[in-house]
Design a protein around this motif. Sequence first.
Motif, PDB file in Angstrom:
ATOM      1  N   THR A  42     -17.929  -0.432  20.865  1.00  0.00           N
ATOM      2  CA  THR A  42     -18.889  -0.531  19.761  1.00  0.00           C
ATOM      3  C   THR A  42     -19.026  -1.956  19.248  1.00  0.00           C
ATOM      4  O   THR A  42     -20.133  -2.416  18.949  1.00  0.00           O
ATOM      5  CB  THR A  42     -18.455   0.392  18.605  1.00  0.00           C
ATOM      6  N   THR A  74     -15.190   8.192  29.931  1.00  0.00           N
ATOM      7  CA  THR A  74     -15.011   8.789  28.611  1.00  0.00           C
ATOM      8  C   THR A  74     -16.362   9.132  27.985  1.00  0.00           C
ATOM      9  O   THR A  74     -17.336   8.397  28.159  1.00  0.00           O
ATOM     10  CB  THR A  74     -14.256   7.837  27.676  1.00  0.00           C
ATOM     11  N   THR A  76     -17.371   9.128  24.817  1.00  0.00           N
ATOM     12  CA  THR A  76     -17.840   8.162  23.822  1.00  0.00           C
ATOM     13  C   THR A  76     -18.276   6.867  24.482  1.00  0.00           C
ATOM     14  O   THR A  76     -19.321   6.297  24.150  1.00  0.00           O
ATOM     15  CB  THR A  76     -16.741   7.884  22.782  1.00  0.00           C
ATOM     16  N   ARG A  79     -21.609   7.274  26.297  1.00  0.00           N
ATOM     17  CA  ARG A  79     -22.703   7.440  25.336  1.00  0.00           C
ATOM     18  C   ARG A  79     -23.111   6.091  24.752  1.00  0.00           C
ATOM     19  O   ARG A  79     -24.303   5.790  24.619  1.00  0.00           O
ATOM     20  CB  ARG A  79     -22.267   8.396  24.227  1.00  0.00           C
TER      21      ARG A  79
END
Length: 244
Positions: A42, A74, A76, A79
């Motif tokens: 992120t 993974t 997350t 995504r």
Amino acid sequence: MRILGLDTATRATAVAIWDSDGDAPTTEGRDDPSPSVRPHHTTRLMALIVEVLERSATRWADIDRIAVGVGPGTFTGLRIGVATARALGRAQAIPLVGVSTLRSLALGPPEFDRPEAPFDAQLAVIDARRGEVFAACWRGGRSAIEPPEMLLAPAALAPDALARRSPELGSRILAVGEGAVEFRQILECSGMWIPEDGSGLHKVSAINHCRLASSLRAGAPDEVRPEYLRLPDAEITLRDAGQA
């Protein structure tokens, strides 16, 4: 053709600029957190994109396509990577190419494209957690242009189940990736050869994503989808709790 590549399928965040004509220097930026630290997808992905653009003197108008790793990996991480690539593709009107993270990992770095390498199959292994790995195996195709023969389609497997598949994959198997390192003892007992833990062969390279994407069909951003191969961990936990 100039390509921006990125991958967030594993713990690492990898970004690269690669030009098939050599008009820009091949440039890669990485964030490889230790196993005890949460991934920084992120906070680091966009920063790395800006960094490689600046280091390679590349403008958005210079980029012909974006190559994004679609996993498996993974939930997350995938995504974040795919959503970022889609948003950039829409904003800059750049087509996208979804690249198998396992195929890219098996390809190895450019300097490994040696016909004399003593292996007849390349097995890519990513730690899927929950005692499983994501794995796929190919024969040949060490260059991005040479078409490989798929010996094992991408799948989520227990390490011992993957080890039992070894005889059908070949007698000289090179196993690479964080999953190969994590389950080294089990896989090596089946005859697989795994490089030392710190080898660059275990790292997913965004440069490889670019190399592969140069010969794949590019499409609209919304056409690219993650390849999860199994339910997210949270859904597995809820399912198991409901069956208890």
